[in-house]
Design an enzyme around this catalytic site. Sequence first.
Site: not given
Ligand code: S3P
Length: 426
Positions: A311, A385, A120, A338, A21, A25, A165
């Site tokens: 996750d 996963r 998705r 997911k 994540s 970013r 989310s």
């Molecule tokens: C993530 C947020 C989560 C997570 C994903 C990564 C992110 O999803 O499940 O693996 O990097 O912001 P959601 O925010 O859609 O739940």
Amino acid sequence: MITFDKCKCFKGNIKVPADKSITHRAVIMGSMADGVTVVRNPLISRDTLATMNIMQQLGVNIVNERSRLLIHSEGVKNFKEPYDILNCDNSGTTARLVMGVLAPNKFYSVLAGDASLLRRPMGRVINPLTKLGAVIKAKDNNNLLPATILPGNMKAGEIIAETKSAQVKSAVLLAGVQLDGTVTYVEKTPTRDHTERMLQAFGIKCENDNGKITVYGGDLQQTKLDVPADFSSAAFYIGAGLIFEGSEIVIENCGLNPSRIGLLNVLKDLGVDIKYEITSNEYEPIGNIYVTSGKIKGGKVSGDIIANMIDEIPVLAMTALFGEAPLEIRDAKELRVKESDRIAALINNFRALGAEIEEYEDGLKIYPLTKEPEKAKLLAYDDHRISMVNIILAKKFGVKVLMDNIASLDVSYPDFIGDLLSLEEK
Ligand code: S3P
């Protein structure tokens, strides 16, 4: 079909790969900033390469030295219209965050992805961006990729979260920072806050007042940052350490952001106290996690905490197979959308091992295994996963457990097998 030998337990110290994540970013914000941003210890995986490729298609120059990325950009205002579609591959984070970045732009772009990503939901991002004036046209009533982002006229405003989310929140904030004035995103259930923290690291004012998150429009400033190790990858060692009696694992220098470590809080409530210590705290807290084997009590896990461990639920569910009593997991409907339908995937695999499972639309109840499986086939559903859970279960039961394709490991943890086996005690 793939099999593994049984092992006794896992011992030793491990550094897991960098946070997925946070790497996404850092690549995105480093590309939005004018100048040269240095990202040390990035995750280089299929998902993050998808984000890097897209930024390069937008005119950003990324030098990938593996241990660090040098991102040379003229800033988001100078992004170029891409010649081709932008392929997000398997990565929901790429699709949703990039949609937010591109929504205020005055050019034409198309986002697409692999077969899993094309299934998705994207309406959750398209709707709030549209409310702020974006023009996005997507398949299936504006809900699925491919999605076309057209020049719009976005204006600052307020969005009330409709989905729990962090990806949706991040899309709104990454669009918002490009607008004049402020954009506020109101979330009732806190989700991971990496975007808010990193915007600040890039010199942007971003405040959270009790779930009202406000970003102030402005130019991101080039910076240098380190990516901590990924708690979601560490979670597989927490799970493995718990279910293999005698295990002692130290996970070093791992991200311990409070919005990510719901698993540790839940495990504590379930009678397993995993110790950790924070050793540094710059823009993200980092520290060591000490795992020893243990059995969880049964019970029920539900409510807001689910968003802080979304996750890690496959790992928690796996530990319940070896727990003292049944564990019910609810309010986790998000797992159905997911990289695979993770509720269905876990249920099919756990039933294949001989476990009794109850299925709910928003979760599952796992009864501990009462005997070793005779012969079982575990499927990965092209989901990294689920693959990692299957590998741990294969180590637990040995060659009686067969696995199908585990290639999806490259999405978040390409070296998982080598790293896991480096800890094995035979
Ligand atoms: C993530 C947020 C989560 C997570 C994903 C990564 C992110 O999803 O499940 O693996 O990097 O912001 P959601 O925010 O859609 O739940």
